[in-house]
Design an enzyme around this catalytic site. Structure first.
Site, PDB file in Angstrom:
ATOM      1  CE1 TYR A  55      32.484  37.466  38.082  1.00 44.67           C
ATOM      2  CE2 TYR A  55      32.767  37.654  40.459  1.00 44.67           C
ATOM      3  CZ  TYR A  55      32.467  36.893  39.332  1.00 44.67           C
ATOM      4  OH  TYR A  55      32.157  35.569  39.480  1.00 44.67           O
ATOM      5  CB  CYS A  87      36.894  42.180  36.167  1.00 41.10           C
ATOM      6  SG  CYS A  87      36.503  40.566  36.844  1.00 41.10           S
ATOM      7  CG  HIS A  88      37.530  41.027  41.050  1.00 39.60           C
ATOM      8  ND1 HIS A  88      37.092  40.153  40.071  1.00 39.60           N
ATOM      9  CD2 HIS A  88      37.003  40.567  42.217  1.00 39.60           C
ATOM     10  CE1 HIS A  88      36.353  39.212  40.624  1.00 39.60           C
ATOM     11  NE2 HIS A  88      36.273  39.432  41.924  1.00 39.60           N
ATOM     12  N   GLY A 111      40.877  40.742  38.007  1.00 36.02           N
ATOM     13  CA  GLY A 111      41.487  39.527  38.529  1.00 36.02           C
ATOM     14  C   GLY A 111      41.703  39.635  40.031  1.00 36.02           C
ATOM     15  NE  ARG A 112      43.819  34.505  42.885  1.00 36.02           N
ATOM     16  CZ  ARG A 112      44.959  34.172  43.470  1.00 36.02           C
ATOM     17  NH1 ARG A 112      45.251  34.623  44.670  1.00 36.02           N
ATOM     18  NH2 ARG A 112      45.815  33.388  42.863  1.00 36.02           N
ATOM     19  CD  GLU A 163      42.209  39.041  46.667  1.00 35.81           C
ATOM     20  OE1 GLU A 163      40.972  38.955  46.607  1.00 35.81           O
ATOM     21  OE2 GLU A 163      42.954  38.079  46.901  1.00 35.81           O
TER      22      GLU A 163
END
Length: 204
Positions: free
Chosen positions: A140, A120-121, A90-91, A94
């Site tokens: 991802y 994923c991320h 997800g976010r 980051e």
């Protein structure tokens, strides 16, 4: 529980909903004591998750998910007590990768060859920690260039697949959860066999 039965689970605000909820619950289901943590938050605090889906656009859409309650305090984590690390996508990754404590945790598990599962991320934390050099892994697709820049080999696979390289288990997204969690348990040395169905289940 014994130390070997603890798993550290890293998530954060706007981590992907499935990628937070499902691995956390599945690992609890098989008997692990899973400590879900986020930097700057303590036991009982919540993180807001986000639902990522594909609806015909050039990238994923994002919608509000659940409020996920953390069950452990990040500042109290002692990495040597954990058998493995799981990183949600997800976010959240980051911004989590900007936290030195997060990078130190990733390096502990990598340096000690402990199982690391990232989806994923979530792989962004591993690339920022510089622990993917010489490793084969997936993520991802938009994270692929980061993997290569960090010295890893990006493996393009379907979202339902998982890539295993020694202690490192990675998957592109939540559709890969069945193989992702199974591979993580295999690396942990957990063997789950299908039991004999009960008479009631057999009659259904």
């Amino acid at each position: 529980m014994e130390n070997a039965q603890k798993i550290l689970f890293l998530t954060g605000d706007f981590a992907e909903d499935y990628e937070t909820m499902v691995p956390f619950q599945m690992l609890q289901m098989v008997g692990y004591d899973v400590h879900a943590v986020c930097p700057g938050k303590k036991k009982g605090d919540t993180v807001k998750t986000a639902i990522h889906d594909f609806e015909g656009d050039q990238t994923y859409t994002e919608k509000p998910g659940h409020n996920f309650a953390l069950n452990y305090t990040f500042s109290e984590v002692k990495p040597e007590e954990y058998a493995g690390l799981v990183i949600a996508g997800g976010r959240a990754p980051e911004y989590l990768r900007l936290h030195q404590g997060v990078l130190d945790l990733a390096r502990h598990f990598a340096d000690n060859n402990k199982p690391i599962a990232a989806v994923c991320h979530g792989i962004q934390i591993l690339t920022a920690a510089r622990v993917v050099e010489g490793r084969r892994l997936t993520a991802y697709p938009a994270v692929g260039p980061e993997v290569e820049l960090a010295g890893g080999t990006f493996v393009s696979v379907e979202p339902t697949e998982t890539v295993v390289d020694g202690n490192l288990i990675t998957s592109p997204a939540w559709p890969g959860h069945p193989k992702f969690i199974k591979a993580f348990l295999d690396v942990l040395g957990v063997n789950i066999e299908l039991g004999t169905p009960s008479k009631m289940a057999s009659a259904v």
